[in-house]
Design a protein around this motif. Sequence first.
Motif, PDB file in Angstrom:
ATOM      1  N   ASN A 181       3.181   6.826  -7.020  1.00 22.14           N
ATOM      2  CA  ASN A 181       2.681   7.897  -7.712  1.00 22.14           C
ATOM      3  C   ASN A 181       3.364   9.177  -7.474  1.00 22.14           C
ATOM      4  O   ASN A 181       3.478   9.758  -8.592  1.00 22.14           O
ATOM      5  CB  ASN A 181       1.293   8.083  -6.943  1.00 22.14           C
ATOM      6  CG  ASN A 181       0.308   7.000  -7.396  1.00 22.14           C
ATOM      7  OD1 ASN A 181       0.399   6.212  -8.426  1.00 22.14           O
ATOM      8  ND2 ASN A 181      -0.777   7.031  -6.671  1.00 22.14           N
ATOM      9  N   PHE A 236      -9.312   8.510  -5.759  1.00 17.10           N
ATOM     10  CA  PHE A 236      -9.147   8.098  -4.791  1.00 17.10           C
ATOM     11  C   PHE A 236     -10.459   7.040  -4.578  1.00 17.10           C
ATOM     12  O   PHE A 236     -10.681   6.360  -3.593  1.00 17.10           O
ATOM     13  CB  PHE A 236      -9.161   8.747  -3.462  1.00 17.10           C
ATOM     14  CG  PHE A 236      -7.733   9.407  -3.223  1.00 17.10           C
ATOM     15  CD1 PHE A 236      -6.824   8.773  -2.624  1.00 17.10           C
ATOM     16  CD2 PHE A 236      -7.165  10.574  -3.686  1.00 17.10           C
ATOM     17  CE1 PHE A 236      -5.607   9.264  -2.252  1.00 17.10           C
ATOM     18  CE2 PHE A 236      -5.965  11.007  -3.452  1.00 17.10           C
ATOM     19  CZ  PHE A 236      -5.111  10.277  -2.611  1.00 17.10           C
ATOM     20  N   CYS A 253       0.879  -1.112  -0.123  1.00 13.70           N
ATOM     21  CA  CYS A 253       0.065  -0.011  -0.031  1.00 13.70           C
ATOM     22  C   CYS A 253       0.895   1.120  -0.047  1.00 13.70           C
ATOM     23  O   CYS A 253       0.731   2.215  -0.701  1.00 13.70           O
ATOM     24  CB  CYS A 253      -0.913  -0.144   1.157  1.00 13.70           C
ATOM     25  SG  CYS A 253      -2.316  -1.236   1.309  1.00 13.70           S
ATOM     26  N   VAL A 276      -6.254  13.757   2.220  1.00 11.21           N
ATOM     27  CA  VAL A 276      -5.481  14.128   1.184  1.00 11.21           C
ATOM     28  C   VAL A 276      -5.454  15.790   1.396  1.00 11.21           C
ATOM     29  O   VAL A 276      -6.709  16.061   1.266  1.00 11.21           O
ATOM     30  CB  VAL A 276      -5.739  13.531  -0.229  1.00 11.21           C
ATOM     31  CG1 VAL A 276      -7.396  14.032  -0.289  1.00 11.21           C
ATOM     32  CG2 VAL A 276      -4.882  14.093  -1.417  1.00 11.21           C
ATOM     33  N   VAL A 307      -5.445   1.571  -1.816  1.00  6.08           N
ATOM     34  CA  VAL A 307      -5.097   2.104  -0.541  1.00  6.08           C
ATOM     35  C   VAL A 307      -6.208   2.725   0.376  1.00  6.08           C
ATOM     36  O   VAL A 307      -6.516   2.755   1.524  1.00  6.08           O
ATOM     37  CB  VAL A 307      -3.990   3.147  -0.610  1.00  6.08           C
ATOM     38  CG1 VAL A 307      -3.492   3.793   0.795  1.00  6.08           C
ATOM     39  CG2 VAL A 307      -2.719   2.238  -1.257  1.00  6.08           C
ATOM     40  N   ASN A 308      -7.031   3.726  -0.242  1.00  6.77           N
ATOM     41  CA  ASN A 308      -8.073   4.279   0.218  1.00  6.77           C
ATOM     42  C   ASN A 308      -9.209   3.352   0.770  1.00  6.77           C
ATOM     43  O   ASN A 308      -9.599   3.502   1.920  1.00  6.77           O
ATOM     44  CB  ASN A 308      -8.558   5.328  -0.673  1.00  6.77           C
ATOM     45  CG  ASN A 308      -9.715   6.256  -0.152  1.00  6.77           C
ATOM     46  OD1 ASN A 308      -9.741   6.623   0.969  1.00  6.77           O
ATOM     47  ND2 ASN A 308     -10.454   6.802  -0.821  1.00  6.77           N
ATOM     48  N   GLU A 347       2.292   1.867  -3.379  1.00  3.85           N
ATOM     49  CA  GLU A 347       1.466   2.504  -4.380  1.00  3.85           C
ATOM     50  C   GLU A 347       1.378   3.912  -4.553  1.00  3.85           C
ATOM     51  O   GLU A 347       1.399   4.695  -5.268  1.00  3.85           O
ATOM     52  CB  GLU A 347       0.262   2.017  -4.224  1.00  3.85           C
ATOM     53  CG  GLU A 347      -0.213   0.446  -4.666  1.00  3.85           C
ATOM     54  CD  GLU A 347       0.013   0.079  -5.985  1.00  3.85           C
ATOM     55  OE1 GLU A 347       0.060   1.080  -6.597  1.00  3.85           O
ATOM     56  OE2 GLU A 347       0.029  -0.898  -6.406  1.00  3.85           O
ATOM     57  N   ILE A 348       1.446   4.598  -3.004  1.00  6.38           N
ATOM     58  CA  ILE A 348       1.326   6.124  -2.838  1.00  6.38           C
ATOM     59  C   ILE A 348       2.675   6.601  -3.174  1.00  6.38           C
ATOM     60  O   ILE A 348       2.653   7.702  -3.934  1.00  6.38           O
ATOM     61  CB  ILE A 348       1.057   6.316  -1.531  1.00  6.38           C
ATOM     62  CG1 ILE A 348      -0.385   5.932  -1.124  1.00  6.38           C
ATOM     63  CG2 ILE A 348       0.728   7.918  -1.310  1.00  6.38           C
ATOM     64  CD1 ILE A 348      -1.566   6.221  -2.114  1.00  6.38           C
ATOM     65  N   ILE A 394      -0.529  13.099   1.429  1.00  9.78           N
ATOM     66  CA  ILE A 394      -1.397  11.906   1.483  1.00  9.78           C
ATOM     67  C   ILE A 394      -0.837  11.384   2.911  1.00  9.78           C
ATOM     68  O   ILE A 394       0.124  10.992   3.166  1.00  9.78           O
ATOM     69  CB  ILE A 394      -1.420  10.845   0.436  1.00  9.78           C
ATOM     70  CG1 ILE A 394      -1.972  11.503  -0.936  1.00  9.78           C
ATOM     71  CG2 ILE A 394      -2.537   9.934   0.882  1.00  9.78           C
ATOM     72  CD1 ILE A 394      -1.645  10.864  -1.939  1.00  9.78           C
ATOM     73  N   ALA A 418      -3.948   4.270  -5.678  1.00  6.39           N
ATOM     74  CA  ALA A 418      -4.465   5.248  -4.747  1.00  6.39           C
ATOM     75  C   ALA A 418      -5.941   4.755  -4.226  1.00  6.39           C
ATOM     76  O   ALA A 418      -6.055   5.039  -3.038  1.00  6.39           O
ATOM     77  CB  ALA A 418      -4.798   6.569  -5.405  1.00  6.39           C
TER      78      ALA A 418
END
Length: 708
Positions: A52, A101, A45, A138, A129-130, A48-49, A198, A126
């Motif tokens: 980005n 998201f 997770c 965010v 993860v959300n 992933e953020i 984030i 995103a």
Amino acid sequence: MSTVARTDPGAYTARHLQVLEGLEAVRKRPGMYIGSRDSKGLMHCLWEIIDNAVDEALAGHGERIDVVLHPDRSVEVRDRARGIPVDIEPRTGLTGVEVVFTKLHAGGKFGGSSYAATGGLHGVGASVVNALSGRLDVEVDRAGKTYGMSFRRGEPGVYDDTATGGAPGPDAPFTPYVKGSELRLVGKARRGVTGTRIRFWPDHQIFEKDAELDYAALADRARQTSFLIPGLQLVVRDERGLPGTPGESGPSEEVFHHDGGITEFVEFLAPDAPVTDVWRLQGSGTFRETVPVLDATGQMTPTELERECTVDVALRWGTGYDTRMQSYVNIITTPKGGTHVQGFEQALLKVFRKQLELNARRLKVGTDKVEKDDIAAGLTAVVTVRLAEPQFEGQTKEVLGTSAVRAIVSRVIEQELTDRITNPPRGQKGGPALLLEKVVSEMKSRISARLHKETQRRKTALESSSLPGKLKDCRTHEVGRSELFIVEGDSALGTAKEARNSEYQALLPIRGKILNVQKASVAEMLKNAECAAIIQVIGAGSGRTFDLDSARYGKVIVMSDADVDGAHIRTLLLTLFFRYMRPLVEAGRVYAAMPPLHRLEVINQNKRNDYVYTYNEAEMRRTRASLEKRGKRVKEPPQRYKGLGEMDADQLAETTMDPRHRTLRRVTLTEAERAESVFELLMGNDVAPRKDFIIDSAAALDRARIDA
């Protein structure tokens, strides 16, 4: 007789089918998107953020990324890039932030106009993860304003943090939006400043209770990213105070920033001394690919596109035999390889087979064929490719599947590597020649080792006459109980034969000082009678063919004299184990015996004299002073053992071989890299550093310790 109840097929109808929509599918089956619900999935997770933010840097936007691990188990990622779009997306009527998201397969990486090459590709990072966060906040800086939005398990709404003392957290009261979502204006941003922040709290309903973010893995990922994107600064800050982490005693911060790119990365990864300089091989190629594209009417239309694949590889060969290769697609690591690695390996094999064929007479290649493992010995390489919309096998992106990449990488590496070997730059002409000799040596060693393994490995001396005749084997077949003593000299062997327990203790004598394998090649090592005998008796092979499960003895014990020569012999033997039988050392099965250096005879009046053994000069002096202080008389002069052969069998058994009385020193590799550098300094080919070490240390040497 039992029967199995069968349900009526007519009772299974369409109403029994479930349709999972949106982020509900992610929460129901998280393993499809992040692999697992443990620490590994939690780290995914975070990747992933971070990816980005890295994609923005890769596109030329933003030069810094901050990752903060907060004490409340939340994690925050900040960048100074363009910021997520805040305007309305026309098809959904939602702001760009909410689309990113809350909608699967939504983002700026599908059309190709916003990003040329990216790590986040599927548009689910995103939003996944959300969906798996108890809370996600965010904030976006754009056009002089700061916008904010919060989510609870994927649902947008507003948290009342004042109810929990002002500190944000997933337990604060949450009010979801009912009629329409709102991207709130939460502040002002400085002119020209853009970026995204984030922060998310992993959902305890999804992740296992003991799932934690791994600081070491995060730091490694940040370091490798800083190598892959020269000039990008990544800051990792740990405020959790967890035991065993750098932030255990307070907030800890590390900054990763490298301008040298993958050339510097290879130098960082390389574990051994160089045979060649770091070679940078670069090129590109195009291919055509048919992909579905969303047209103006909202329909998916198959469209043929021309793609460009950029290849950038840094590699070097060293004196060792281990291979260290890292591969990346758009800076995303591919630990299980893929078509880019296949193309790289294919080109290596093709180039070296051709070069060895052209130089067969000079290198004495013979009729044998070089294999991939021969070329990979001592190779450190970083293989990177960049292309738009690569095809991965699964969301975890561990294997590249785009088939056209294989041919492009193979062609680029073949051309560039051939040119580097045949036309080396001025000052590097010796490197290619040494490299070809090394590959031929590895090939011959592999063949010799295979023949050696097939024809000479045996379980016991009773089952085979091929084991060295000087081996005095033990009777037991229990590997865990058996012990092999490597004994210095035939005189020590005679005493050790009487002192040992032949049920489980085997003896192998060696003559003097064995070959220094830190300097010698693999072929020279295998030709050396003493080294070959040790490998043969242990019976597990050597180098990369070493099989720990095939080792014939549970303990291998180096038993050398207690003097300087004995220490030298012990060092040579440990060098052999370290270089060619390292798994045996890593398993804690190599020991050094500790025979005494002195024997003090304590005189008693009315009974037999007592004997006290000491292991070095300082201990002998301390022991003697202690005895005299207690009124004991010590016979003069104290006996100093010149070698193990001077002991009688009872003395050797009592001090060195009997498990009830002996002391063994286990050889470990807790600091393998430091040990490697020490071995290279003391035993390697480079004389100058060793000479400096001897000169600098000469003043600290006690002359009384020199055997003369």
